[in-house]
Motif scaffolding. Structure first.
Motif: not given
Length: 299
Positions: A50-59, A272-280
């Motif tokens: 039930g824990v949410a995924y993060k970062g690039i995995n969400v996308i 994309l990996l970098t941007a997702a990490g920054h966004a998280q």
């Protein structure tokens, strides 16, 4: 034969996920936006516990769900499905995602906490609950976050963020020189959701100031840097919007953004990996204010 280096593994999974995103963008679809209802936020994908995924995995999981029409928010590994009494249906193909760590917590293919690291270490495969039979019933219940309908309450939460906001003019932007967010008057927006989503997008930029998360906020000198920062703010808005019930619908969202992201990702699949990490990290920073706690500058 020796196993691939961590750098090679990162490059491989980033390229695979990015290729899926590029396919969607080429079709004019942002995978972090509900294609059938722009007023409805996507729910964050959930792990077996039930824990949410993060970062690039969400996308990656949002994109897979849209491509294949999956309704469940839950994604499990093959072993997790078996442990819960389920079984992946014959012929189903899983979605590759990554071991993700933000330096303070981590998640792996079995959903166990591991020693914190600052790198993506490996990829693994998960399946939507819609691809698995025999799971407990709650795994199959669509749980899309409902649209936010309390503008005053959300605006009050946003006001906890100590950002200087000035209203007026015809465009929304963040000025890193003055450290000021500029928003058009409230009546310029077609809905409360668009106003709040735009506000959230600009707060995403605000997190990048040198006194906060210290991203490069002089992007107009480089089209690639500009595209990367806009993608970071967009994803930050999407990640938090999924929790708050706000769809990505900001004031100046237009086709040129998609074109600039396609050019960026074509040159650098790892962007994309970098941007997702920054966004998280930006979303986590803002959440501490939205939830009523003070955020500490990063060390």
């Amino acid at each position: 034969m020796s196993p691939p280096s961590p750098a090679a593994a990162r490059g491989s999974i980033a390229a695979r996920v990015t290729a899926n995103i590029i396919d969607a963008l080429n079709n004019g679809v942002r995978p972090w936006v509900q294609p059938w209802d722009s007023a409805t936020a996507l729910g964050l994908p959930l792990r077996a516990n039930g824990v949410a995924y993060k970062g690039i995995n969400v996308i990656a999981l949002w994109a897979a769900a849209q491509t294949h029409g999956y309704k469940s928010r839950h994604w499990l590994t093959f072993k997790q499905a078996l442990a819960l009494g389920g079984a992946v249906r014959r012929g189903e193909r899983g979605q590759p995602i990554v071991f993700y760590s933000d330096g303070t917590s981590a998640e792996d293919g079995e959903g166990d906490a591991t020693t914190p690291r600052r790198a993506v270490l490996r990829s693994y495969v998960v399946f939507s609950a819609d691809q698995i039979g025999g799971l407990p019933v709650h795994f199959y219940t669509p749980t899309i976050t409902p649209p936010a309908d309390n503008e005053a309450e959300l605006a009050a939460r946003f006001a906890r963020v100590p950002a200087l906001v000035e209203y007026g003019g015809a465009r929304a932007c963040y000025n890193p020189v003055t450290d000021t967010i500029h928003l058009p008057p409230r009546h310029s927006f077609v809905s409360a959701a668009q106003f709040l989503s735009t506000y959230l997008h600009e707060l995403g930029h605000w997190t990048g100031h040198a006194t906060r998360l210290a991203r490069d906020l002089q992007p107009r000198a480089s089209l690639a840097a500009y595209a990367r920062e806009e993608l970071t703010a967009e994803l930050c808005s999407a990640f938090l919007g999924a929790e708050l019930g706000l769809a990505v619908d900001h004031f100046e969202c237009h086709a040129s953004y998609i074109d600039s992201w396609l050019k960026l990702l074509d040159r650098d699949p790892g962007a994309l990996l970098t941007a997702a990490g920054h966004a998280q990290r930006a979303a986590d920073y803002l959440r501490s204010f939205l939830d009523g706690a003070a955020a500490s500058p990063p060390t």
